[in-house]
Design a protein around this motif. Structure first.
Motif, PDB file in Angstrom:
ATOM      1  N   ILE A 276       0.702  -0.949   0.081  1.00  0.00           N
ATOM      2  CA  ILE A 276       0.071  -0.031  -0.007  1.00  0.00           C
ATOM      3  C   ILE A 276       0.984   1.201  -0.262  1.00  0.00           C
ATOM      4  O   ILE A 276       1.708   1.244   0.979  1.00  0.00           O
ATOM      5  CB  ILE A 276      -0.738  -0.039   1.233  1.00  0.00           C
ATOM      6  N   VAL A 277       0.805   2.102  -1.191  1.00  0.00           N
ATOM      7  CA  VAL A 277       1.510   3.397  -0.995  1.00  0.00           C
ATOM      8  C   VAL A 277       0.443   4.343  -1.183  1.00  0.00           C
ATOM      9  O   VAL A 277      -0.417   4.421  -1.473  1.00  0.00           O
ATOM     10  CB  VAL A 277       2.447   3.467  -2.224  1.00  0.00           C
ATOM     11  N   ASN A 278       1.037   5.784  -0.560  1.00  0.00           N
ATOM     12  CA  ASN A 278       0.415   7.022  -0.803  1.00  0.00           C
ATOM     13  C   ASN A 278       0.720   7.636  -2.372  1.00  0.00           C
ATOM     14  O   ASN A 278       1.347   6.844  -3.162  1.00  0.00           O
ATOM     15  CB  ASN A 278       0.836   7.941   0.290  1.00  0.00           C
ATOM     16  N   GLU A 279       0.219   8.699  -2.717  1.00  0.00           N
ATOM     17  CA  GLU A 279       0.301   9.397  -4.118  1.00  0.00           C
ATOM     18  C   GLU A 279       1.541   9.612  -4.248  1.00  0.00           C
ATOM     19  O   GLU A 279       2.010   9.810  -5.385  1.00  0.00           O
ATOM     20  CB  GLU A 279      -0.737  10.367  -4.130  1.00  0.00           C
ATOM     21  N   PHE A 280       2.580   9.547  -3.209  1.00  0.00           N
ATOM     22  CA  PHE A 280       4.028  10.050  -3.623  1.00  0.00           C
ATOM     23  C   PHE A 280       4.731   8.559  -3.686  1.00  0.00           C
ATOM     24  O   PHE A 280       5.963   8.449  -3.804  1.00  0.00           O
ATOM     25  CB  PHE A 280       4.706  10.544  -2.450  1.00  0.00           C
ATOM     26  N   MET A 281       4.087   7.395  -3.870  1.00  0.00           N
ATOM     27  CA  MET A 281       4.714   6.036  -3.869  1.00  0.00           C
ATOM     28  C   MET A 281       5.308   5.760  -2.809  1.00  0.00           C
ATOM     29  O   MET A 281       6.397   4.890  -2.650  1.00  0.00           O
ATOM     30  CB  MET A 281       5.360   5.904  -5.215  1.00  0.00           C
ATOM     31  N   GLN A 282       4.894   6.375  -1.535  1.00  0.00           N
ATOM     32  CA  GLN A 282       5.633   5.846  -0.344  1.00  0.00           C
ATOM     33  C   GLN A 282       5.043   4.862   0.421  1.00  0.00           C
ATOM     34  O   GLN A 282       3.441   4.870   0.629  1.00  0.00           O
ATOM     35  CB  GLN A 282       5.642   7.125   0.481  1.00  0.00           C
ATOM     36  N   THR A 283       5.669   4.014   1.023  1.00  0.00           N
ATOM     37  CA  THR A 283       4.746   2.932   1.899  1.00  0.00           C
ATOM     38  C   THR A 283       4.749   3.540   3.231  1.00  0.00           C
ATOM     39  O   THR A 283       4.874   4.726   3.547  1.00  0.00           O
ATOM     40  CB  THR A 283       5.780   1.810   2.277  1.00  0.00           C
ATOM     41  N   ASN A 284       4.220   2.643   4.271  1.00  0.00           N
ATOM     42  CA  ASN A 284       4.062   3.235   5.455  1.00  0.00           C
ATOM     43  C   ASN A 284       5.267   3.521   6.091  1.00  0.00           C
ATOM     44  O   ASN A 284       5.288   4.243   7.295  1.00  0.00           O
ATOM     45  CB  ASN A 284       3.166   2.243   6.374  1.00  0.00           C
ATOM     46  N   ASP A 285       6.277   3.165   5.608  1.00  0.00           N
ATOM     47  CA  ASP A 285       7.649   3.570   6.333  1.00  0.00           C
ATOM     48  C   ASP A 285       8.179   4.571   5.065  1.00  0.00           C
ATOM     49  O   ASP A 285       8.286   4.686   4.090  1.00  0.00           O
ATOM     50  CB  ASP A 285       8.602   2.497   6.207  1.00  0.00           C
ATOM     51  N   THR A 323      12.086  11.210  -8.682  1.00  0.00           N
ATOM     52  CA  THR A 323      11.786  12.557  -8.217  1.00  0.00           C
ATOM     53  C   THR A 323      11.719  12.745  -6.799  1.00  0.00           C
ATOM     54  O   THR A 323      12.371  13.565  -5.987  1.00  0.00           O
ATOM     55  CB  THR A 323      10.683  13.252  -8.786  1.00  0.00           C
ATOM     56  N   ASN A 324      11.053  11.824  -5.963  1.00  0.00           N
ATOM     57  CA  ASN A 324      10.745  11.805  -4.621  1.00  0.00           C
ATOM     58  C   ASN A 324      11.675  11.432  -3.714  1.00  0.00           C
ATOM     59  O   ASN A 324      11.997  12.193  -2.573  1.00  0.00           O
ATOM     60  CB  ASN A 324       9.509  11.296  -4.327  1.00  0.00           C
ATOM     61  N   LEU A 325      12.697  10.630  -4.293  1.00  0.00           N
ATOM     62  CA  LEU A 325      13.774  10.130  -3.493  1.00  0.00           C
ATOM     63  C   LEU A 325      14.657  11.642  -3.500  1.00  0.00           C
ATOM     64  O   LEU A 325      15.555  11.877  -2.467  1.00  0.00           O
ATOM     65  CB  LEU A 325      14.704   9.122  -4.226  1.00  0.00           C
ATOM     66  N   ALA A 326      14.736  12.342  -4.325  1.00  0.00           N
ATOM     67  CA  ALA A 326      15.639  13.651  -4.613  1.00  0.00           C
ATOM     68  C   ALA A 326      14.626  14.870  -3.811  1.00  0.00           C
ATOM     69  O   ALA A 326      14.776  15.826  -4.230  1.00  0.00           O
ATOM     70  CB  ALA A 326      15.920  14.018  -5.741  1.00  0.00           C
TER      71      ALA A 326
END
Lengths: 569, 569
Positions: A276-285, A323-326
């Motif tokens: 499960i990811v949010n719109e930023f493709m981030q998991t719960n961590d 992009t989000n990693l940066a």
């Protein structure tokens, strides 16, 4: 601030995220790990490598200008470190480490990460059939399996191939074996249609006809029970209905997210196992991203979680993650589930829900099928395209569109045009007015994509009453039991062969003669009118209604659709 | 309540509105009038009839199943009365009458209407050149002109054809004459590019190259002064620069709304003469509707009035009018101006604004050009597609997209996908994530339509500095005057032929060697990097920036674009 990003999985999303991030933060470090020796390949190209259309497996691994994307390429050209044949065995989120195992040497190590990307993709569903360990049985998900299949086909030792599952990969593999290698090919599908969930009954029947027409045997509603073999190699497939000889078996019963590693690390997953990811493709961590075949993203038609294991999703999401990693704020809102598949003569394409899936989702939906030339009918090169639009009755919202055509690119031009409307929850009226580029070599002045919406409006407003192509075929097949008066409303020369073939049941009354011949239609009977594509029969229906014959239905797609179905009328 | 609808004009919108209305109100009466003997034809098909691709002019008048849509057809099949060779000479809005003249018999009559539809279409712009009355000079807007042109071409008596105007019809006619009949063809265009207003300089240069490559002479920035002839037939075209021999002249200098009748009746028109309608396609007189080539509708990108004389617009608007004649409430919101045209090898397609038109409209716009394969690069049948995205810098809003490709259907699949985003005033980020259907025979995993948006994002964010294909060609052509260091960043074997051809100016430094060979780049010089399509040169630019070389620009579309331009490098 320089950081260390570890990416687990180096097929599609992993390399994309890694390289995008490195372009944004050249001074940060990225380590890309993968358990296989070969990385960064176009897995969706496997059927075309197996078929021989792609000459060599290295083409799937290469840039458009023939540079192989191996570890050395990533090191030199992208400044990305790659560890191949390296499996991630455990993630320690507290310590921010990944334990790794070199599968060739057995050596273990621990990598520290600032940010982690989970790009392990999916794995083929392997149902627990007896005999699964026999040689000659394989999924078609990685390059090693692809090479095994191609070598087997090319060796001339395969006479009979069985494919388990009539989804995209199953059908692409069927085409590869039957068309390019002339191998006797059987597809076994548990459900009662090909491409279940992606095509309506009518459209699936058209796809089936295309497959059968080229000699592929398709067994629907049939389940594999066991594989049997001799000397450790598969020779037979046992189903609930029969035993089939087989030298080779391809397992293509869908894929599931390859996320055991993530689940063990406490990353939130859904019941399917998708992260499960949010719109930023981030998991719960928040330090761990995921995408591609690993994750669930919103289905933008239903608003529910969706699963879209497609290379295009992986690539676009990989860029968002990079992009989000940066420290960017790129988002990926979800998908409406667009897809396309090339069969033999026909290609099928769609997006959103089919009529069956819309009804299952609880929508009060209808669907409308039309057949029309895909460009000006006077233009010499053209094809009859089938389109089916799925609409929610109360809201007039468009829920899905599917199509079939010989000219696949022209079909994608219509489906792509509707995708943004599905996402925007647009109404059928917006598809009626949808602007598609026009000139005679490319579209009709009233293009099929507008026409299917126009017909749908007429159905919604109760002016047009239709039977779908598969319903018409069934009504006709059961004509002795059904109390229906069939009228062919084409000009007489078109109808004559059918009247001769079915003198008692097929009636020829061209539109032009309906007023004068209305007495020939028996009172109280249901009437079904049919023409070439459904245009004339719609007008016939209106005229019959005007003349007092009320129970009239028009055959959607007309005889063109029946021919595509292979209904044999 | 039954009513009488009079429709003036029976080519595209008129018949559509008439038939739609009759289907909704079968008991009402419709009279369709047209000053020509033949009606309801596909005028956009004229170039394909002239070329011979369409065999007979009746095909342009026929239904898809070869029934000619003549007056009898409309009477019998649609219950629509048709008066051909009948000109409307005056509208009396107070009396609700139309005065008509039979142009064959000279008889006049008066028709009463409850609702009136103005569907007179457009007329060719006929500039007041001397010698316009010579034989052999004609527009190509109706069937009579089409037959004259086809007969002339087929008779073998035409050696040299001159086409005035390089818009859509002009170029389609050029292809018809040069490709299909082998006639020496010259196109004269007042502006400095083909398809002015529809293509950027780079794209127009590509279109020009395709035309010139097939032997068409295109004279840009040149104006016709007069036609000269012998024995009453044209033999020469005199321009501001030269005299050209001609046996046949096609006038395709655009069209204007054919609305004198409406203006005389006090119907509001804009300065162009286009009738002003509301979203219901109603004029300032609520009982009078208009559409198609007669009207101005909102340009949904600029929000200003637009003019879109296209058969597809006429058909969709005709249906809206038909619905509203029957007291419906259908609307037509406007258009973003999508178009497509088939040239020789290439087709061009676009929607919204070009970079030049965006700047002229006052947007702080940029455009980005990319070249990429239109499907998986490992798939055997594919083409290199050019796409150019136009974006408003401050808002990131997408203003337009144009493209060029050998595989036109595949190109329309990308342009159609972006049309709804133009209408929705979407940002470039939405094109980055745009869902387009994917499998290797139809698209790339990171498709070109996503890629052009990704590159645009990089340009907007100052990471990518580009020169357009035409700018690169100009810089290179002026390389003696420009203080630029050109680097070919491809692998050495690709660069070698250019280094040999231009030993002093073309430098080969592959991406892989940039770190080690940085000293070869002279300090203080502007650097332009080029590769095959722009992907590698972007990475080279980033690396050079990282290594301290700041003034670097990447050649958009790389050498592929230069080849399509025919820049001769």
């Amino acid at each position: 601030m320089s950081k260390h990003v570890v990416v687990i999985g180096a097929v599609a999303l992993g390399p994309k995220a890694a390289c995008r991030f490195k372009r944004l933060e050249p001074h940060s470090k990225v380590t890309l790990i993968d358990q296989c020796p070969r990385i960064s390949y176009g897995g969706c190209g496997i059927p075309y490598f197996v078929s021989g259309e792609v000459n060599s497996v290295t083409e799937l691994q290469s840039t458009p200008y023939h540079i192989i994307r191996d570890a050395e390429f990533f090191r030199t050209n992208k400044d990305v470190d790659v560890l191949t044949e390296t499996r991630a065995t455990r993630i320690d989120r507290a310590a921010k480490t990944v334990e790794i195992l070199n599968v060739a040497t057995g050596k273990t190590d621990t990598l520290h990460y600032d940010k982690l990307v989970l790009a392990m993709g999916s794995k083929a569903n392997l149902p627990p059939f007896a005999g699964m360990d026999l040689k000659g049985i394989t999924p078609a998900t990685n390059l090693e399996e692809a090479e095994m299949l191609r070598d087997a086909a090319a060796s001339g030792s395969v006479d009979k191939c069985v494919i388990v599952g009539a989804g995209f990969i199953g059908l692409e593999m069927a085409v590869a074996f039957a068309d390019m290698w002339g191998i006797e090919t059987t597809v076994i599908e548990l459900q009662d249609q090909v491409l279940p969930g992606f095509l309506s009954k009518s459209m699936a029947q058209m796809a089936l006809h295309d497959l059968e027409d080229k000699g592929v045997t398709v067994l629907l509603g049939e389940s594999v029970k066991a594989f049997e073999g001799e000397d450790g190699t598969v020779t037979r497939v046992v189903t609930n209905k029969r035993t089939i000889e087989a030298d080779l078996v391809v397992l293509s019963a869908g894929v599931s997210p390859n996320t055991a590693l993530a689940r063990e690390a406490g990353i939130d997953c859904d019941t399917r196992g998708a992260i499960i990811v949010n719109e930023f493709m981030q998991t719960n961590d928040p330090d761990i991203y995921s995408g591609g075949d690993c994750v669930t993203i919103p289905h933008l038609v239903t608003g529910k979680p969706g699963y879209f294991p497609l290379g295009s999703m992986a690539n676009r999401q990989g860029r968002v993650i990079g992009t989000n990693l940066a420290d960017g704020k790129a988002t990926f809102p979800g998908a409406v589930g667009g897809w396309v598949v090339k069969l033999f003569e026909q290609s099928a394409c769609g997006a959103g829900l089919t009529i069956e899936s819309a009804l299952k989702e609880g929508y009060d939906a209808i669907s409308v099928h039309v057949e029309q030339f895909d460009r000006a009918h006077f233009f010499p090169e053209k094809a009859l395209m089938s389109l089916e639009l799925v609409v929610d009755k109360p809201t007039r919202r468009v829920l899905g569109i599917q199509g079939m055509s010989e000219l696949g690119d022209a079909l994608t031009a219509r489906i792509n045009a509707v995708v943004p409307l599905l996402k925007a929850h647009a109404t059928v009226d917006e598809v009626s007015n949808l602007e598609v580029v026009y000139s005679p070599p490319f579209a009709s002045a009233m293009d099929i994509v507008n026409a299917v919406a126009n017909v749908t409006e007429n159905v919604l407003e109760g002016r047009n009453h239709m039977v779908s192509p598969s319903q018409f075929a069934t009504l006709w097949a059961n004509r002795d039991a059904e109390d229906i008066f069939f009228i062919d409303t084409r000009l007489a020369p078109n109808a004559v062969p059918y009247v001769e073939k079915y003198p008692d049941a097929w009636h020829s009354i061209p539109n032009e003669e309906i007023r004068n011949r209305i007495a020939e239609i028996p009172a109280g009977k249901s009437v079904v009118v049919v023409c070439n594509t459904g245009l004339r029969s719609y007008e016939a229906m209106l005229l019959l209604n005007e003349l007092g014959v009320k129970d009239v239905k028009s055959a959607a797609g007309g005889m063109v659709a029946q021919k595509k179905l292979g209904s044999g009328i």
